[in-house]
Structure formats: structure tokens, C-alpha cells
Enzyme design. Sequence first.
Site, PDB file in Angstrom:
ATOM      1  N   ASP A  12       0.714  -1.138  -0.157  1.00 59.52           N
ATOM      2  CA  ASP A  12       0.111   0.021   0.026  1.00 59.52           C
ATOM      3  C   ASP A  12       1.103   1.219   0.193  1.00 59.52           C
ATOM      4  OD1 ASP A  12      -2.151  -1.603   0.496  1.00 59.52           O
ATOM      5  OD2 ASP A  12      -2.051  -1.810   2.508  1.00 59.52           O
ATOM      6  N   HIS A  40      -4.223  -1.470  -6.322  1.00 62.09           N
ATOM      7  CA  HIS A  40      -3.560  -0.406  -6.892  1.00 62.09           C
ATOM      8  C   HIS A  40      -4.422   0.529  -7.449  1.00 62.09           C
ATOM      9  CE1 HIS A  40       0.115  -3.277  -7.771  1.00 62.09           C
ATOM     10  NE2 HIS A  40       0.034  -3.216  -6.696  1.00 62.09           N
ATOM     11  N   GLN A 219       2.082  -6.068  -3.257  1.00 66.59           N
ATOM     12  CA  GLN A 219       2.389  -5.829  -1.990  1.00 66.59           C
ATOM     13  C   GLN A 219       3.649  -5.319  -1.591  1.00 66.59           C
ATOM     14  OE1 GLN A 219       1.163  -9.234  -3.308  1.00 66.59           O
ATOM     15  NE2 GLN A 219      -0.510  -8.320  -2.886  1.00 66.59           N
TER      16      GLN A 219
HETATM   17  P1  IMP Z   1      -2.986 -12.760   1.364  1.00 60.06           P
HETATM   18  O1  IMP Z   1      -2.000 -12.123   0.697  1.00 60.06           O
HETATM   19  O2  IMP Z   1      -4.531 -12.637   1.211  1.00 60.06           O
HETATM   20  O3  IMP Z   1      -2.659 -14.323   1.906  1.00 60.06           O
HETATM   21  O4  IMP Z   1      -2.728 -11.862   2.912  1.00 60.06           O
HETATM   22  C1  IMP Z   1      -1.716 -12.202   3.966  1.00 60.06           C
HETATM   23  C2  IMP Z   1      -0.955 -10.826   4.287  1.00 60.06           C
HETATM   24  O5  IMP Z   1      -0.719  -9.823   3.258  1.00 60.06           O
HETATM   25  C3  IMP Z   1      -2.049 -10.114   4.916  1.00 60.06           C
HETATM   26  O6  IMP Z   1      -1.744  -9.557   6.052  1.00 60.06           O
HETATM   27  C4  IMP Z   1      -2.713  -9.081   4.170  1.00 60.06           C
HETATM   28  O7  IMP Z   1      -3.091  -8.063   4.785  1.00 60.06           O
HETATM   29  C5  IMP Z   1      -1.437  -8.614   3.334  1.00 60.06           C
HETATM   30  N1  IMP Z   1      -1.627  -8.078   2.080  1.00 60.06           N
HETATM   31  C6  IMP Z   1      -1.998  -8.865   0.931  1.00 60.06           C
HETATM   32  N2  IMP Z   1      -1.920  -8.000  -0.173  1.00 60.06           N
HETATM   33  C7  IMP Z   1      -1.941  -6.616   0.184  1.00 60.06           C
HETATM   34  C8  IMP Z   1      -1.859  -5.634  -0.497  1.00 60.06           C
HETATM   35  O8  IMP Z   1      -1.779  -5.410  -1.668  1.00 60.06           O
HETATM   36  N3  IMP Z   1      -1.448  -4.411   0.351  1.00 60.06           N
HETATM   37  C9  IMP Z   1      -1.083  -4.392   1.774  1.00 60.06           C
HETATM   38  N4  IMP Z   1      -1.195  -5.676   2.237  1.00 60.06           N
HETATM   39  C10 IMP Z   1      -1.560  -6.892   1.740  1.00 60.06           C
END
Ligand code: IMP
Length: 432
Positions: A12, A40, A219
Site C-alpha cells: 500500500d 492499486h 504488496q
Molecule cells: P494474503 O495475501 O491475502 O494471503 O494476505 C497475507 C497478508 O498480506 C495479510 O496481512 C494481508 O493484509 C497482506 N496483503 C496482501 N495483499 C496486500 C496488499 O496489496 N497491500 C497490503 N497488504 C496486503
Amino acid sequence: MKLAVLGAQWGDEGKGKVVDLLASRFDIVARYQGGHNAGHTVYLNGTKFVLRLIPSGILHHGLTCVIGNGVVVDPQALFAEVDELARNGIDVDGRLVVSDKAHLILPYHRDLDLLAEARRGERKIGTTSRGIGPAYEDKIARRGIRVGDLASPDALEQNVRDNVIARNRLVHDSTMDWKPVFEQLLHHARRLRPWVTDVSLMLHEEMRRGKSILFEGAQGTLLDIDHGTYPYVTSSNASVGGICTGLGVGPRSIDAVLGVVKAYTTRVGEGPLPTELSDERGSRLRESGNEYGAVTGRPRRCGWYDAVAARYGVRINGLDALALTKLDVLDGLDRIEICTAYRSGGRTLTEFPSDIAQLGTCEPVYESLPGWPTPTRGARRYADLPENARRYISRLEEVTGVPAAIVSTGSERDETIVREEKLQIAEFKLQT
Ligand code: IMP
């Protein structure tokens, strides 16, 4: 020129805006990891676009956008995004390419994601519930279904049947029928087919023709499966190494690496965050920065800029320069803190600890700088920034160890300061 743009914090950071800003200087934008867990956000002439799977470069006509093999693709999410773009007059046909080696997210992955989180209870990760982790689990376990598999219905049928049966064994009382899952995939296959290609080969041919590429990360480094704050991470390599494996290009294909960092720190989901502010200062950052998840709407945890974490991002990714975003969110603050080191167990740490338990005990060591009463919002020239804002940026550069080549002062594309001389320092050869 081949430039990587990736997040150097916990995601983010504003990568969407930075990629959108630079995209016009490139021929191709390529995503290498993650899935529709990413959000995004790009504002264009007042219209808000939230891109999840498709690279942010799609908003530039004529640019080719690539979804690499390292990405996990939920076909429904992809089609929804394509349709949304079409409603806004943006046609992806002929400009969108999807790797035949990318793994698919299927309906049972979403169920398994929710189930795994429920089973973890208090130790949950706080995932986006999009099935990302379980899809990568299937990939690593060598039972995943890839985009290219859609072309062979017989083998596909067998794989879907086996996978659904295996899942039913995992999910208590579940009797999911494999047939509708298979039939839906055949249906998706028809729409996906024109976009599917051997991405590695395509990129190599384009590079040989001298085409420029922007590698777009999703991410952030601290959510990287290997180098992030494991287990509170996502399931892919968000850091620079993911480019080679996630697109099938060699390391010399990356000329420079630009790390996107916010002028403060945020994190969504669970896991340690040393500079987190649990008081009204954190709420102030959340409200002024509109720090709510683009995908899930969850409030983000907010805190001061953490130079220890950012320096780690510089090390892991070999960053050449920073794109510093959301400077304007700090407008009007009396004092601003920068975390330059941690205190843990009576010791001062200047390097990010690899032990998560130790990270959880770390107390930030702050350096306090005066804020600026005059707004920076919308500033387009470095010289127009208030003196204290320039001092803040200089100090961030010193404690992070790389120059801030781009400073973002608002959500619109042109609310940005591009410091071409700093891009030179980083030896970027961006054609303007
Ligand atoms: P997952 O990717 O859905 O498995 O989530 C795993 C961790 O990554 C969690 O803490 C989510 O909040 C974080 N996360 C996944 N995608 C994003 C993103 O695009 N921005 C910020 N945090 C993310």
C-alpha cells in the site's frame, strides 16, 4: 530501459500511482507476483480506478500489460476488472497478455483461505480472503492448475476432480461437486484464450527489439514470503527476486530498482509493526491518508516512517532510488518522528531483525523533526516545498541511504515532483 518498481514497506505504498506516472516512458508493464489481493489505486481526471490483477499501465493507450507466471489468477476477478475498464472506455484486447504458466485460483481456494484463518484463531494472519495462499500452496505442492492447462480438457478434468476430492477431505462436511468447477473453467478458457502466451519468450523477443519494460511489484518487501515478517506475509516473492522467477527473465534484464515508500508507515493485517501509533496520532494519519484497504476496506495500522525497515528494503532489493509518496498527509503536523534504530533487550539495533519474536519486542528510537504549516499538497516542484518538508525528505534520504527521485504530493497523476537529477544519480536512463 528495464526498471523494477516495487514496495519497500508493508504494501500500500502507492505503487499504482508511481507505475501509472512512469508507464508512458515504457512499452510494456509486467506484473510478476501476487494476485487480486493487491489493490492499486490510480486517480485519473477525477475517476478512481482500483486495479487488482492488471498492471496499472493499462490506463495508457498502446501499452502492453503482462501478467506473469508468478501471479495467481482468479479468472472471475480478471474478467470483472476487464469489464470495469471497458465501462470506462479502456479496451484491453491486444494489449493484455497472460502467462500460460500462471496458476489459477479456483473457488475452493477461497474456502480454504477462510478455513485456515478460522483455524488459526488468535494467531490469524489477516489475509485478504482471496484464496491467494492456498493457490500458491497447490503450486508448491505440484498439484496446481495452470492457465495453459485449460487447453487440454481431459487432463484438466482429472486434475479438477482430484483437487476437489482432496479439498473435501480437508474441509469437514464438505461435499463440493467437481463438475461445476470443471465446467466453469471450460467456460473461462474460451474468454482467456486470446490473451494466453509464453510470457518469457515474448519478453525476450521484445527486449531484443529494444523495447522498454517496467516490472510492477505488488504488496511489499516486508510481506515477501522469504524476506518479510514471516508468517505474517503474503505467499509470493514481492521483492526483486520475484521478477526473474515470476516472468522468466534473467537478472541482467533489470537495469534499476525503484522502491516505493510512504512518508510514514502503514500495514494491514496482523504481525509486528514497531512504529505503530495506537493513539490519536495514528488515527490522524489514517484519516488524512484515507488509510483503508483498497481491496477489503479494512482500516490500516499507521505509524511513523521506519528507516530500519526501509534500509532493509534497500538491502533486499538493491534499491537505486525511492519514490516517496503521500508527503501531503503529513501537512500541518507540529512534529514528525523518524525511527532510525530499534531498542531490544537492552541493545540498539540498526539492522532489521530476522527473528520475528525479536522484532515484536523492538521499541523504536526516534529522531524528531519540525513539521510544516504550509501545505505541500499538489506541489510539482521541489523548490515549492516548504523548507521543513525539504529537510524531512533530506533526512529520510540520509537515514535510508538512497535518494528520493520522486515525491508524490497528492493522488492525481500530476501531483508529483519528479527530480530528474536524482533519477540521473540512480543511473536511470528513462526516455522522456
Ligand atoms: P494474503 O495475501 O491475502 O494471503 O494476505 C497475507 C497478508 O498480506 C495479510 O496481512 C494481508 O493484509 C497482506 N496483503 C496482501 N495483499 C496486500 C496488499 O496489496 N497491500 C497490503 N497488504 C496486503
